[in-house]
Design a protein around this motif. Structure first.
Motif, PDB file in Angstrom:
ATOM      1  N   THR A  44     -26.599  20.084  20.872  1.00 17.32           N
ATOM      2  CA  THR A  44     -25.161  20.048  21.118  1.00 17.32           C
ATOM      3  C   THR A  44     -24.408  19.625  19.865  1.00 17.32           C
ATOM      4  OG1 THR A  44     -23.405  19.100  22.486  1.00 17.32           O
ATOM      5  CG2 THR A  44     -25.281  17.675  22.027  1.00 17.32           C
ATOM      6  N   ARG A  45     -23.209  20.111  19.701  1.00 15.36           N
ATOM      7  CA  ARG A  45     -22.370  19.704  18.578  1.00 15.36           C
ATOM      8  C   ARG A  45     -21.419  18.572  18.971  1.00 15.36           C
ATOM      9  NH1 ARG A  45     -23.420  22.789  14.344  1.00 15.36           N
ATOM     10  NH2 ARG A  45     -24.172  24.884  14.658  1.00 15.36           N
ATOM     11  N   TRP A  46     -21.461  18.171  20.258  1.00 17.99           N
ATOM     12  CA  TRP A  46     -20.681  17.030  20.714  1.00 17.99           C
ATOM     13  C   TRP A  46     -21.284  15.755  20.140  1.00 17.99           C
ATOM     14  CZ3 TRP A  46     -16.237  17.803  23.348  1.00 17.99           C
ATOM     15  CH2 TRP A  46     -16.059  19.057  23.950  1.00 17.99           C
ATOM     16  N   ASP A  47     -20.535  14.681  20.142  1.00 18.55           N
ATOM     17  CA  ASP A  47     -21.032  13.425  19.595  1.00 18.55           C
ATOM     18  C   ASP A  47     -21.947  12.675  20.567  1.00 18.55           C
ATOM     19  OD1 ASP A  47     -19.098  12.687  21.392  1.00 18.55           O
ATOM     20  OD2 ASP A  47     -17.955  11.436  20.002  1.00 18.55           O
ATOM     21  N   PRO A  88     -20.948  15.921  27.581  1.00 19.52           N
ATOM     22  CA  PRO A  88     -20.299  17.222  27.815  1.00 19.52           C
ATOM     23  C   PRO A  88     -21.303  18.362  28.022  1.00 19.52           C
ATOM     24  CG  PRO A  88     -19.241  16.080  25.989  1.00 19.52           C
ATOM     25  CD  PRO A  88     -20.482  15.311  26.328  1.00 19.52           C
ATOM     26  N   ALA A  89     -22.343  18.398  27.195  1.00 19.26           N
ATOM     27  CA  ALA A  89     -23.339  19.467  27.332  1.00 19.26           C
ATOM     28  C   ALA A  89     -24.118  19.323  28.636  1.00 19.26           C
ATOM     29  CB  ALA A  89     -24.287  19.461  26.137  1.00 19.26           C
ATOM     30  N   HIS A 144     -28.213  17.535  14.574  1.00 16.84           N
ATOM     31  CA  HIS A 144     -27.485  17.684  15.842  1.00 16.84           C
ATOM     32  C   HIS A 144     -28.345  17.148  16.982  1.00 16.84           C
ATOM     33  CE1 HIS A 144     -24.309  20.032  14.031  1.00 16.84           C
ATOM     34  NE2 HIS A 144     -25.233  20.763  13.431  1.00 16.84           N
TER      35      HIS A 144
END
Length: 167
Positions: A75-78, A82-83, A116
């Motif tokens: 995932t590119r979220w922190d 969300p993923a 990531h």
């Protein structure tokens, strides 16, 4: 590692007959893993990671009892939340749409790939849970989780939907 892929020439509703046919086919072969098109008389299908996101991956495969999804959900979220939410919703949507269990096995969220993080989306989508909060179970707290698949309940769910004119 040697993987034996088995492609039986015929299917039988009697799961034991299917295993007998596979044993006959394996004859003199030996390997570390055998991949079968069904298990215990139940039809399984494997999708790789993001293939789950596309319903066309399951189109025309009616009657699957479980869809198994090995994943590496980078995932590119922190963070993983969300993923995970997206994967959970997608898993439940596919489970309900195709009237099948969807099991996703993913790496722990602390695993990284080129910096990531992995989302850690391991869990089970159940198309016919006993309670309203049982559509998705996961991710587990432990590295291994066990989920009992109630095929009798799944068969009853399919019959009920068919009786009401749904697919």
């Amino acid at each position: 590692m040697k993987i034996l892929l088995v492609q039986p020439p015929h299917w039988s509703p009697d799961g034991h007959a299917n295993f007998d046919a596979v044993e006959a086919l394996l004859g003199g072969f030996s390997g570390d893993v055998v991949l079968l098109p069904e298990l215990a008389g139940r039809r399984l299908h494997v999708l790789l990671c993001a293939d789950l996101w596309y319903s066309a991956s399951l189109a025309g495969r009616d009657g699957l009892d479980a869809v198994l999804v090995p994943a590496f959900s980078v995932t590119r979220w922190d963070g993983p939340a969300p993923a995970r939410t997206l994967w959970q919703h997608m898993s439940v949507a596919r489970a309900y749409e195709f009237m099948t269990y969807v099991a996703v096995s993913d790496w722990h969220h602390e695993t990284t790939y080129h910096g990531h993080p992995c989302a850690g989306v391991t869990g089970l989508a159940n198309p016919c849970p006993r309670t309203h909060d049982g559509f998705f179970t996961g991710p587990p707290d432990a590295p291994v989780s066990v989920h009992e698949l109630d095929f009798g309940r799944l068969d009853a769910f399919r019959s009920d939907r068919a009786d009401r004119g749904f697919r």
